[in-house]
Structures are given as structure tokens and as C-alpha cells.
Design a protein around this motif. Structure first.
Motif, PDB file in Angstrom:
ATOM      1  N   HIS A  76       3.789  -3.892  -7.712  1.00 37.51           N
ATOM      2  CA  HIS A  76       3.606  -2.976  -8.847  1.00 37.51           C
ATOM      3  C   HIS A  76       2.387  -3.347  -9.703  1.00 37.51           C
ATOM      4  N   GLN A  77       1.825  -4.527  -9.467  1.00 42.08           N
ATOM      5  CA  GLN A  77       0.642  -4.964 -10.207  1.00 42.08           C
ATOM      6  C   GLN A  77      -0.657  -4.629  -9.464  1.00 42.08           C
ATOM      7  N   LEU A  78      -0.539  -3.895  -8.370  1.00 36.90           N
ATOM      8  CA  LEU A  78      -1.703  -3.543  -7.547  1.00 36.90           C
ATOM      9  C   LEU A  78      -1.997  -2.052  -7.615  1.00 36.90           C
ATOM     10  N   SER A  79      -3.228  -1.695  -7.303  1.00 39.82           N
ATOM     11  CA  SER A  79      -3.598  -0.284  -7.191  1.00 39.82           C
ATOM     12  C   SER A  79      -3.090   0.262  -5.855  1.00 39.82           C
ATOM     13  N   GLY A  80      -3.159   1.580  -5.708  1.00 42.66           N
ATOM     14  CA  GLY A  80      -2.709   2.202  -4.449  1.00 42.66           C
ATOM     15  C   GLY A  80      -3.484   1.682  -3.250  1.00 42.66           C
ATOM     16  N   GLY A  81      -4.797   1.523  -3.394  1.00 42.59           N
ATOM     17  CA  GLY A  81      -5.614   1.022  -2.299  1.00 42.59           C
ATOM     18  C   GLY A  81      -5.285  -0.413  -1.939  1.00 42.59           C
ATOM     19  N   GLN A  82      -4.985  -1.236  -2.959  1.00 36.17           N
ATOM     20  CA  GLN A  82      -4.618  -2.631  -2.709  1.00 36.17           C
ATOM     21  C   GLN A  82      -3.266  -2.732  -2.012  1.00 36.17           C
ATOM     22  N   ARG A  83      -2.308  -1.896  -2.423  1.00 31.36           N
ATOM     23  CA  ARG A  83      -1.001  -1.884  -1.742  1.00 31.36           C
ATOM     24  C   ARG A  83      -1.158  -1.473  -0.284  1.00 31.36           C
ATOM     25  N   GLN A  84      -2.051  -0.521  -0.043  1.00 30.66           N
ATOM     26  CA  GLN A  84      -2.302  -0.073   1.324  1.00 30.66           C
ATOM     27  C   GLN A  84      -2.833  -1.227   2.174  1.00 30.66           C
ATOM     28  N   ARG A  85      -3.685  -2.049   1.579  1.00 32.92           N
ATOM     29  CA  ARG A  85      -4.260  -3.181   2.312  1.00 32.92           C
ATOM     30  C   ARG A  85      -3.223  -4.293   2.549  1.00 32.92           C
ATOM     31  N   VAL A  86      -2.300  -4.458   1.618  1.00 32.13           N
ATOM     32  CA  VAL A  86      -1.212  -5.424   1.826  1.00 32.13           C
ATOM     33  C   VAL A  86      -0.358  -4.978   3.021  1.00 32.13           C
ATOM     34  N   ALA A  87      -0.012  -3.701   3.037  1.00 27.31           N
ATOM     35  CA  ALA A  87       0.791  -3.170   4.140  1.00 27.31           C
ATOM     36  C   ALA A  87       0.064  -3.341   5.472  1.00 27.31           C
ATOM     37  N   LEU A  88      -1.242  -3.134   5.449  1.00 22.87           N
ATOM     38  CA  LEU A  88      -2.044  -3.285   6.662  1.00 22.87           C
ATOM     39  C   LEU A  88      -2.059  -4.748   7.115  1.00 22.87           C
ATOM     40  N   ALA A  89      -2.256  -5.660   6.157  1.00 21.03           N
ATOM     41  CA  ALA A  89      -2.279  -7.095   6.484  1.00 21.03           C
ATOM     42  C   ALA A  89      -0.941  -7.530   7.067  1.00 21.03           C
ATOM     43  N   ARG A  90       0.165  -7.046   6.486  1.00 18.39           N
ATOM     44  CA  ARG A  90       1.489  -7.394   6.995  1.00 18.39           C
ATOM     45  C   ARG A  90       1.691  -6.847   8.414  1.00 18.39           C
ATOM     46  N   SER A  91       1.153  -5.657   8.665  1.00 16.65           N
ATOM     47  CA  SER A  91       1.314  -5.030   9.978  1.00 16.65           C
ATOM     48  C   SER A  91       0.563  -5.774  11.070  1.00 16.65           C
ATOM     49  N   VAL A  92      -0.612  -6.312  10.746  1.00 16.91           N
ATOM     50  CA  VAL A  92      -1.418  -6.959  11.788  1.00 16.91           C
ATOM     51  C   VAL A  92      -1.215  -8.470  11.828  1.00 16.91           C
ATOM     52  N   ALA A  93      -0.466  -9.034  10.865  1.00 18.91           N
ATOM     53  CA  ALA A  93      -0.256 -10.488  10.819  1.00 18.91           C
ATOM     54  C   ALA A  93       0.428 -11.005  12.079  1.00 18.91           C
ATOM     55  N   LYS A  94       1.309 -10.193  12.671  1.00 23.64           N
ATOM     56  CA  LYS A  94       2.045 -10.616  13.867  1.00 23.64           C
ATOM     57  C   LYS A  94       1.238 -10.413  15.149  1.00 23.64           C
ATOM     58  N   ARG A  95      -0.006  -9.963  14.974  1.00 26.79           N
ATOM     59  CA  ARG A  95      -0.910  -9.739  16.114  1.00 26.79           C
ATOM     60  C   ARG A  95      -0.280  -8.839  17.181  1.00 26.79           C
TER      61      ARG A  95
END
Length: 379
Positions: A151-170
């Protein structure tokens, strides 16, 4: 070497007869009761490809993605990934990860803990998790925000967190369902290029579902245009735009003018099309259109020139009247009503600040275009 549009990269395994598809939908059908969401569909996606499924709501594109992820099972047909039949394999055992439009971040967890969640679930050692999370934070440029909550992030930053979580497991394949739908226009455009760069850097296969044509055209190596559970055309963005396979695709992607008529004459690869009111259009590279065939000539607005007088060098020129004008800054869009009543849309780039041949509402005008400016459609 001539090409239909600009080439983003030389990557094109679909042109290699020996290349093996990485993802293969083989005669896949999915029914929900009496409704057929996907109908006898076959489709090939190649390793390291950025592939887009594009279509209107209800065309079957999200169902296709969910079947690949394992959230739905095909009614019939097979889905292969890297040579393995995915039938019966649950979602958590498939080498794919899915990023949803809602992002589905855990609100009580920090950015770094959100990214680490899937790795912990897999039992990865803490030292390796910390290293992987640090890599992901750097990759998506969120290192200063590691301790923040969503909730402390912008929409674009949240999108990047979701992306990082998705690709972390390779995963072998990353599935993105309307990934940029929640972002505003400017941020969405910036993020499209970030996604493209990220995909290149990671070397993963991306399959994205979108109803946004511009998004698909910008990011994808190839696009599958879908309608009513079927694929209408699979091609590069430039091919889909410049050489649509049918009236449906031409109308669906971008703006287009369609002139219906009959092939009155054919000479080599060139044809002369006669419209219902007798208008003549000369077209080069007319494909398979045979003499006397009913066809449509499709031409994009930016390929049409508008002028107050008939250009002396024009092979194709039709007279009309300016019905509407829209000044958009970088371009001006004219709606010209032809003498036979057809409305034509023409777009002119405003390359200079001064207009040599200004036109306004109700002025008589000519539209003209080159014989190789459009495409003849038989479907």
C-alpha cells in the motif's frame, strides 16, 4: 532487403522449418456446458518468444492461458510444453508462473517478503533466497523499496513487485493476463518497454493476454488474433497490420478503410478492382485474387494523401468532400465523404508547422494512394 515494417530483432524461429515449438496447443477444445470457449485450436509458441494473445472479451484468450497454467483442463486435444504433455499435471508442478492483472500481492508482507514467498514454499535455503530476492529487486529497480508494504507503493511499483515474484522461481514460461490494465496510459507505455527489456534479459518465454492492440503490437514478437475460440491469424505485428489475412483482422487491428468490389482485370500480380459505383482501383501484389472474384481492398489511413486538387502523378485518386477534421498535434485526421457516399479516413503527419494546402469542412478534396499501399482481401 525489404520488410513489412521495422524489425525489432532478428529472432524468428517460426521461419525455420526445423525449429521445434516450445509450447504446442494441438487441436485443443474447451467447453463450459453448451458454450465452446476454445474451438479445435492449434498454435505453436517458440522458446524465448514474447507471444501475445489478442482479442475482444470472450474470445477464449484467457481460457487458453488458464489451460496452459493448469487451472482448466482441455475438453479435448493436447497441450505440450518442451516436449511434455501437460495433461493431469497440477498447476504447482508445471514449470510456468502466472501474473494476474490484480497482482495478488500479500498486503501484510514487505516487498522483499512478497518476492521471497514462493521460494520459501519450495524450501530453498535462506542464503539462496536472500541472493535471489536481491537479484530480483535489482532487476526491477526496487532496491530502495525492499522494506515497504504494497500500500506504500505506486501502481507501477506494485506491478514490478508482482513481476519480480513471478520470475523469482525461474519458470520456463511466464504467463501474463492483462498485466498492465491497472496502470495509467503513460506508465503503461513505459512499462511495456520495461517488460520487453526484462524478457530479453531473463531469456524466458512470455505469453501475454491482452485486448489492447497497441500493447500487443509494442511488446510481442508475434500476435495471435482470436475470435470465438479460434485463431484468425498468427503473425508479427507488422504483418498483422500491413498484411491482414481477412476483413476481420484488418478491421480489428488499427483503423482501416475498406473498399468492396470485384476484380475486373488481372495482369501478373496486379489487379484492377471495380467498385459498385464504377470507381477503379489499381493494386500491385494482389495475392491470389482471381478475375471476377468479390474482394475488399483494405488501406490504412496514413497511406492516403488528401489534397484540394487531383495529384498529377496519382494512379489511384477519388473525389469527395471534407466531412470532419481532427487535429491531434502530431497528426491531422480527415474524414472525407466520397462522391459515392463512402466515408474514408485519412491521417496526415504534421511534419511541419505550416500547412501548404489547408483544407477545412465542406471543401472539395481528392484522396489518392499508391498501388502498393493496401492489400486485397478475399476472406
Amino acid at each position: 532487403m525489404k520488410s513489412l515494417g521495422s524489425i525489432r530483432r532478428a529472432f524468428a524461429p517460426w521461419n525455420d522449418p526445423g525449429a521445434k515449438p516450445y509450447i504446442h496447443f494441438d487441436k485443443v477444445t474447451k467447453k463450459f456446458g453448451d458454450f465452446t470457449a476454445v474451438n479445435d485450436l492449434s498454435l505453436a509458441v517458440y522458446e524465448r518468444e514474447f507471444f501475445a494473445l489478442l482479442g475482444a472479451s470472450g474470445c477464449g484468450k484467457s481460457t487458453l492461458l488458464r489451460m496452459l497454467a493448469g487451472f482448466e483442463e482441455p475438453t479435448s486435444g493436447r497441450i505440450m510444453l518442451d516436449g511434455q504433455d501437460l495433461a493431469g499435471i497440477p498447476p504447482y508442478r508445471r514449470p510456468v508462473n502466472m501474473m494476474f492483472q490484480s497482482y495478488a500481492l500479500f498486503p501484510h508482507m514487505s516487498v522483499e517478503k512478497n518476492i521471497a514467498f514462493g521460494l520459501k514454499q519450495e524450501g530453498m535455503p535462506k542464503a539462496e533466497i536472500d541472493k535471489r530476492v536481491a537479484e530480483m529487486l535489482k532487476l526491477v529497480k526496487l532496491e530502495p523499496f525492499a522494506k515497504r508494504k504494497p500500500h506504500q507503493l505506486s501502481g507501477g511499483q506494485r506491478q514490478r513487485v508482482a513481476l519480480a515474484r513471478s520470475v523469482a522461481k525461474r519458470p520456463k514460461v511466464l504467463l501474463l493476463d492483462e498485466p498492465l490494465g491497472a496502470l495509467d496510459k503513460k506508465l503503461r507505455e513505459e512499462t511495456q518497454f520495461e517488460l520487453m527489456d526484462l524478457q530479453q534479459e531473463l531469456g524466458l518465454t512470455f505469453v501475454v493476454v491482452t485486448h489492447d492492440q497497441e500493447e500487443a503490437m509494442t511488446m510481442a514478437d508475434r500476435i495471435a488474433i482470436m475470435d470465438k475460440g479460434q485463431v484468425m491469424q498468427v503473425a508479427t505485428p507488422a504483418e498483422v497490420y500491413e498484411a491482414p489475412a481477412s476483413r476481420f483482422v484488418a478491421n480489428f487491428v488499427g483503423n482501416v478503410n475498406m473498399f468492396e468490389g470485384k476484380v475486373a482485370e488481372r495482369s501478373g500480380s496486379s489487379v484492377r478492382i471495380t467498385g459498385g459505383t464504377g470507381a477503379q482501383i489499381m493494386v500491385e501484389n494482389a495475392g491470389e485474387a482471381a478475375k471476377d472474384a468479390d474482394v475488399a481492398f483494405a488501406i490504412r489511413p496514413e497511406k492516403i494523401r488528401v489534397s484540394s486538387k487531383r495529384p498529377a502523378d496519382a494512379v489511384n485518386a477519388l473525389q469527395g468532400e471534407v466531412y470532419d477534421i481532427a487535429y491531434l498535434g502530431d497528426m491531422t485526421v480527415y474524414h472525407v465523404r466520397l462522391d459515392d457516399g463512402q466515408m474514408v479516413r485519412a491521417a496526415t503527419m504534421n511534419a511541419t508547422r505550416v500547412v501548404d494546402d489547408p483544407l477545412t469542412w465542406d471543401d472539395k478534396a481528392w484522396i489518392s494512394f499508391r498501388p502498393d499501399a493496401g492489400v486485397v482481401l478475399t476472406q
